[in-house]
Design a protein around this motif. Structure first.
Motif, PDB file in Angstrom:
ATOM      1  N   PRO A  40       0.809  -1.232   0.000  1.00 55.54           N
ATOM      2  CA  PRO A  40       0.000   0.000   0.000  1.00 55.54           C
ATOM      3  C   PRO A  40       0.838   1.276   0.000  1.00 55.54           C
ATOM      4  N   ALA A  41       1.986   1.264   0.649  1.00 50.72           N
ATOM      5  CA  ALA A  41       2.879   2.430   0.658  1.00 50.72           C
ATOM      6  C   ALA A  41       4.105   2.178  -0.213  1.00 50.72           C
ATOM      7  N   GLY A  42       4.001   1.250  -1.176  1.00 50.98           N
ATOM      8  CA  GLY A  42       5.122   0.901  -2.035  1.00 50.98           C
ATOM      9  C   GLY A  42       5.412   1.940  -3.094  1.00 50.98           C
ATOM     10  N   TYR A  43       6.628   1.875  -3.631  1.00 49.33           N
ATOM     11  CA  TYR A  43       7.104   2.820  -4.639  1.00 49.33           C
ATOM     12  C   TYR A  43       7.599   2.082  -5.872  1.00 49.33           C
ATOM     13  N   VAL A  44       7.535   2.788  -7.009  1.00 48.28           N
ATOM     14  CA  VAL A  44       8.187   2.327  -8.231  1.00 48.28           C
ATOM     15  C   VAL A  44       9.287   3.337  -8.523  1.00 48.28           C
ATOM     16  N   VAL A  45      10.515   2.851  -8.652  1.00 49.31           N
ATOM     17  CA  VAL A  45      11.663   3.708  -8.929  1.00 49.31           C
ATOM     18  C   VAL A  45      12.098   3.473 -10.371  1.00 49.31           C
ATOM     19  N   SER A  46      12.146   4.553 -11.148  1.00 49.61           N
ATOM     20  CA  SER A  46      12.608   4.471 -12.531  1.00 49.61           C
ATOM     21  C   SER A  46      14.122   4.637 -12.534  1.00 49.61           C
ATOM     22  N   LEU A  47      14.829   3.563 -12.841  1.00 53.56           N
ATOM     23  CA  LEU A  47      16.290   3.592 -12.952  1.00 53.56           C
ATOM     24  C   LEU A  47      16.605   3.246 -14.404  1.00 53.56           C
ATOM     25  N   VAL A  60       0.633   4.330 -11.385  1.00 57.46           N
ATOM     26  CA  VAL A  60       0.618   4.103  -9.931  1.00 57.46           C
ATOM     27  C   VAL A  60       0.420   5.381  -9.122  1.00 57.46           C
ATOM     28  N   GLY A  61       0.460   6.536  -9.764  1.00 55.29           N
ATOM     29  CA  GLY A  61       0.286   7.820  -9.079  1.00 55.29           C
ATOM     30  C   GLY A  61       1.619   8.462  -8.725  1.00 55.29           C
ATOM     31  N   TRP A  62       1.619   9.802  -8.665  1.00 52.19           N
ATOM     32  CA  TRP A  62       2.842  10.538  -8.363  1.00 52.19           C
ATOM     33  C   TRP A  62       3.357  10.225  -6.966  1.00 52.19           C
ATOM     34  N   GLY A  63       2.477   9.950  -6.020  1.00 55.08           N
ATOM     35  CA  GLY A  63       2.897   9.663  -4.659  1.00 55.08           C
ATOM     36  C   GLY A  63       3.611   8.336  -4.498  1.00 55.08           C
ATOM     37  N   ARG A  64       3.588   7.519  -5.554  1.00 54.70           N
ATOM     38  CA  ARG A  64       4.242   6.204  -5.500  1.00 54.70           C
ATOM     39  C   ARG A  64       5.349   6.088  -6.560  1.00 54.70           C
ATOM     40  N   THR A  65       5.764   7.225  -7.095  1.00 54.01           N
ATOM     41  CA  THR A  65       6.762   7.253  -8.164  1.00 54.01           C
ATOM     42  C   THR A  65       8.000   8.001  -7.694  1.00 54.01           C
ATOM     43  N   ALA A  92      35.773   6.959 -10.667  1.00 53.16           N
ATOM     44  CA  ALA A  92      35.437   8.283 -11.189  1.00 53.16           C
ATOM     45  C   ALA A  92      35.395   9.297 -10.053  1.00 53.16           C
ATOM     46  N   SER A  93      35.803  10.505 -10.349  1.00 54.80           N
ATOM     47  CA  SER A  93      35.763  11.545  -9.325  1.00 54.80           C
ATOM     48  C   SER A  93      34.350  12.092  -9.155  1.00 54.80           C
ATOM     49  N   HIS A  94      33.492  11.854 -10.124  1.00 52.85           N
ATOM     50  CA  HIS A  94      32.121  12.367 -10.045  1.00 52.85           C
ATOM     51  C   HIS A  94      31.129  11.267 -10.409  1.00 52.85           C
ATOM     52  N   THR A  95      30.826  10.430  -9.455  1.00 51.65           N
ATOM     53  CA  THR A  95      29.826   9.401  -9.657  1.00 51.65           C
ATOM     54  C   THR A  95      28.554   9.876  -8.974  1.00 51.65           C
ATOM     55  N   VAL A  96      27.442   9.805  -9.684  1.00 53.34           N
ATOM     56  CA  VAL A  96      26.179  10.292  -9.154  1.00 53.34           C
ATOM     57  C   VAL A  96      25.182   9.144  -9.074  1.00 53.34           C
ATOM     58  N   PHE A  97      24.530   9.034  -7.947  1.00 50.71           N
ATOM     59  CA  PHE A  97      23.421   8.095  -7.777  1.00 50.71           C
ATOM     60  C   PHE A  97      22.473   8.742  -6.777  1.00 50.71           C
ATOM     61  N   ARG A  98      21.371   9.282  -7.250  1.00 51.24           N
ATOM     62  CA  ARG A  98      20.424   9.978  -6.397  1.00 51.24           C
ATOM     63  C   ARG A  98      19.014   9.481  -6.672  1.00 51.24           C
ATOM     64  N   VAL A  99      18.264   9.252  -5.605  1.00 47.84           N
ATOM     65  CA  VAL A  99      16.865   8.860  -5.707  1.00 47.84           C
ATOM     66  C   VAL A  99      16.059   9.941  -5.019  1.00 47.84           C
ATOM     67  N   GLY A 100      14.939  10.322  -5.616  1.00 49.98           N
ATOM     68  CA  GLY A 100      14.118  11.330  -4.962  1.00 49.98           C
ATOM     69  C   GLY A 100      12.751  11.476  -5.575  1.00 49.98           C
ATOM     70  N   GLU A 101      11.879  12.106  -4.825  1.00 50.43           N
ATOM     71  CA  GLU A 101      10.538  12.378  -5.300  1.00 50.43           C
ATOM     72  C   GLU A 101      10.659  13.340  -6.472  1.00 50.43           C
ATOM     73  N   VAL A 102       9.873  13.115  -7.481  1.00 45.05           N
ATOM     74  CA  VAL A 102      10.019  13.831  -8.742  1.00 45.05           C
ATOM     75  C   VAL A 102       9.861  15.341  -8.596  1.00 45.05           C
ATOM     76  N   HIS A 103       9.026  15.796  -7.689  1.00 42.96           N
ATOM     77  CA  HIS A 103       8.746  17.225  -7.570  1.00 42.96           C
ATOM     78  C   HIS A 103       9.607  17.920  -6.522  1.00 42.96           C
ATOM     79  N   GLY A 104      10.667  17.259  -6.060  1.00 43.03           N
ATOM     80  CA  GLY A 104      11.629  17.894  -5.184  1.00 43.03           C
ATOM     81  C   GLY A 104      11.378  17.750  -3.702  1.00 43.03           C
TER      82      GLY A 104
END
Length: 124
Positions: A40-47, A60-65, A92-104
């Motif tokens: 019910p409170a699950g998320y789908v992460v687009s990687l 699935v809705g913005w609240g679950r994305t 690499a000196s600049h490796t990026v891996f960030r997960v977050g809510e789409v609207h900040g």
């Protein structure tokens, strides 16, 4: 997880976090497939190598994305379900891996050990 294994999810706890790691043209159908197995409170992460959060949110809705940015991660899927890193860790000196809510806004991701699954397509 391979497509033929999805049915086994019905016998397990609902998925807290599902990572979509496939080609953009497969985004909608795999999200439809994932949706019934999400907690019910699950998320789908687009990687993925494209911006597909709106496609996922329409299902699935913005609240679950959640969106994810991954750069300088060089891997190879050399057989189904097995990947090989192509660059050494910390190379690499600049490796990026960030997960977050789409609207900040910060997401309220479960703090307990989540039940995570990743969906990807087999090499063509």
């Amino acid at each position: 997880m391979h497509l033929h294994e999805v049915g086994s999810l019905a016998k397990q706890a609902p998925v807290d976090i599902a990572f979509v790691t496939m080609k953009s043209y497969d985004t909608e159908w795999i999200t439809q497939l994932i949706k019934p197995y999400l907690a019910p409170a699950g998320y789908v992460v687009s990687l993925q190598n494209c911006i597909n959060e709106e496609r996922i949110a329409n299902i699935v809705g913005w609240g679950r994305t959640l969106g994810c940015i991954a750069s300088r991660i060089s891997v190879e899927l050399f057989e189904p379900g097995k990947i090989r890193r192509q660059a050494p860790k910390g190379a690499a000196s600049h490796t990026v891996f960030r997960v977050g809510e789409v609207h900040g806004l910060p997401p309220s991701v479960p703090s307990a050990s989540p039940n995570c699954w990743a969906w990807s397509t087999a090499p063509r």
